[in-house]
Design a protein around this motif. Structure first.
Motif, PDB file in Angstrom:
ATOM      1  N   ALA A  38       0.939  -1.220   0.099  1.00 46.45           N
ATOM      2  CA  ALA A  38       0.053   0.047   0.242  1.00 46.45           C
ATOM      3  C   ALA A  38       0.877   1.248   0.021  1.00 46.45           C
ATOM      4  O   ALA A  38       2.154   1.102   0.565  1.00 46.45           O
ATOM      5  CB  ALA A  38      -1.020  -0.022   1.098  1.00 46.45           C
ATOM      6  N   ASP A  40       0.833   3.844   2.009  1.00 45.62           N
ATOM      7  CA  ASP A  40       1.319   4.402   3.208  1.00 45.62           C
ATOM      8  C   ASP A  40       1.918   3.349   4.005  1.00 45.62           C
ATOM      9  O   ASP A  40       2.242   3.465   5.079  1.00 45.62           O
ATOM     10  CB  ASP A  40      -0.048   4.679   3.850  1.00 45.62           C
ATOM     11  CG  ASP A  40      -1.202   3.517   4.218  1.00 45.62           C
ATOM     12  OD1 ASP A  40      -0.732   2.515   3.567  1.00 45.62           O
ATOM     13  OD2 ASP A  40      -2.107   3.762   4.884  1.00 45.62           O
ATOM     14  N   THR A  41       2.848   2.328   3.444  1.00 49.74           N
ATOM     15  CA  THR A  41       3.258   1.377   3.884  1.00 49.74           C
ATOM     16  C   THR A  41       4.681   1.995   4.374  1.00 49.74           C
ATOM     17  O   THR A  41       5.204   2.906   3.586  1.00 49.74           O
ATOM     18  CB  THR A  41       3.904   0.230   3.072  1.00 49.74           C
ATOM     19  OG1 THR A  41       2.513  -0.291   2.561  1.00 49.74           O
ATOM     20  CG2 THR A  41       4.667  -0.780   3.801  1.00 49.74           C
TER      21      THR A  41
END
Length: 427
Positions: A38, A40-41
């Motif tokens: 993702a 926002d990892t």
């Protein structure tokens, strides 16, 4: 600092098990699967293929190609063997046997033991498990009147219990034999719920002391559970002091009159798991407490309160038992009132999960009392009982195949119109 390193190590180990590792390669690594993460990892979390999709396809083709030829040819690994003749290999030579492998049926070394074959005389069995019920014992039980009646009962919709009295056998020193006989009957018929092994426990004159009573319950239930694991055990008794309620004078006098029927002792059997179902008789409730102006309705209510207060139903199923229906010639109105007082009340008071009614019994003079009419003739009481469809599963009766009304099949069929459970008497 050490705690922080430990956290990072644990995180790294967990991620590695998921195929996700900490960065140790460039972003151009062909095994990188960071594009699947993702947006926002966190930056320190990266993804790497254990095998890229292309490699996984190659592996599958290798094992599955040509109808799985490589998979079939791989086969199990051969046994690990040691050549004792090669230098450096040490083999134990002082053990038993000659070290040569032998197949099944090959002769053993001269003088070797025969593997522990028991020495039996004339082909007889050297050992028999006392808790094992043989096929021959089951077959013999099926041929008895009770065994044949059990087969007939299994054809109805009623749940089947076996009912007997083991107190006399216990007193005579024949408990083991009697317990195995009754257990064989229960084992011979699939679907038997359990065994009711005694009635009027502590109320009749069979046992003189409380210790005798406790020993009977402990030894009998242990014997039956060893023979019939998983089956339920039931007992029938009375607890007269319950009918007194809060009347101290009544409790003192009744406790003196029935010293073996101490509710704490009976509750102890339930708490230990000795008994799975306890039937409490109500036959004494109408007359026992007249001295203290306690009528049957109040005595029954007092008993219900005591059962709930002691939480007996947390340990076992509690049943209310009543024989007073049999023999009473009631009108439809009287039958409805009796059903309300003796069946509906214990169930509604949550003092009993089931109610057991005696539908037929015979006294010492041979006089027969019935709930229904002779030869199953209709009467008001039986007609009213047949209307209790909604509680049929909670109603039970006792049936003696040795004293049928008409014949076993006819009797059981008629009983199944009212009752959801039957206790089949076996001598």
């Amino acid at each position: 600092m050490r705690q922080r390193l430990r956290q990072l190590f644990v995180i790294g180990l967990a991620l590695s098990l998921l195929g996700v590792g900490v960065p140790a390669w460039s972003e151009d690594d062909p095994k990188s699967c960071n594009d699947l993460l993702a947006g926002d990892t966190p930056a320190y979390v990266v993804c790497t293929w254990m095998a890229t999709p292309e490699e996984a396809a190659d592996i599958a083709r290798f094992w599955l190609g040509n109808d799985g030829e490589n998979l079939k040819d791989s086969g199990p690994m051969g046994p690990i063997t040691v050549d004792c003749t090669q230098p450096g290999n040490e083999c134990v030579v002082d053990g038993e046997g000659d070290g040569e492998p032998r197949g099944e049926g090959d002769p053993d070394v001269d003088g070797a033991e025969d593997g522990g074959t028991p020495e039996c005389q004339n082909g007889e069995e050297c050992y028999a498990d006392p808790h094992e019920i043989s096929a021959a014992e089951k077959a013999a039980a099926q041929q008895t009147p009770a065994g044949q009646a059990a087969q007939a009962a299994a054809q109805t919709s009623m749940r089947l219990w076996i009912e007997t009295e083991l107190a006399d056998d216990y007193k005579a020193g024949n408990l083991a034999e009697a317990a195995k006989k009754i257990a064989a009957l229960a084992a011979a018929q699939p679907g038997v719920v359990g065994i009711r092994f005694t009635s009027q426990l502590g109320y009749n004159q069979t046992f003189a002391t409380a210790d005798e009573l406790d020993k009977f319950v402990a030894e009998t239930t242990a014997a039956l559970r060893g023979l019939m694991p998983g089956k339920k055990l039931a007992a029938h008794t009375v607890v007269p002091v319950f009918g007194c309620g809060a009347n101290d004078a009544c409790k003192a006098e009744i406790a003196k009159k029935y010293p073996l029927l101490d509710p704490d002792r009976i509750g102890g059997w339930l708490a230990k798991g000795s008994i799975d179902q306890l039937a409490l008789d109500s036959g004494h409730l109408a007359t026992e407490y007249a001295t203290w102006k306690i009528d049957a309705t109040e005595a029954r209510r007092n008993q219900s309160i005591q059962v709930r207060a002691r939480a007996w139903d947390a340990y076992a199923q509690i049943a209310a038992e009543d024989a007073s229906f049999a023999g009473a010639q009631l009108t439809a109105e009287q039958a409805t009132k009796a059903i309300t007082d003796r069946i509906a009340a214990p169930l509604q008071d949550d003092a009993a999960e089931t109610v057991t009614l005696w539908t037929r019994w015979q006294n010492d003079q041979g006089q027969v009392s019935r709930v229904y009419g002779e030869k199953w003739a209709a009467n008001a009481t039986w007609d009213q009982l047949k209307k209790l469809d909604s509680v049929r599963a909670r109603l039970a009766t006792v049936y003696d195949p040795a004293n049928p009304e008409v014949d076993v099949a006819t009797d059981l069929k008629n009983l199944s119109e009212v009752f959801g459970q039957v206790y089949l008497h076996a001598a």
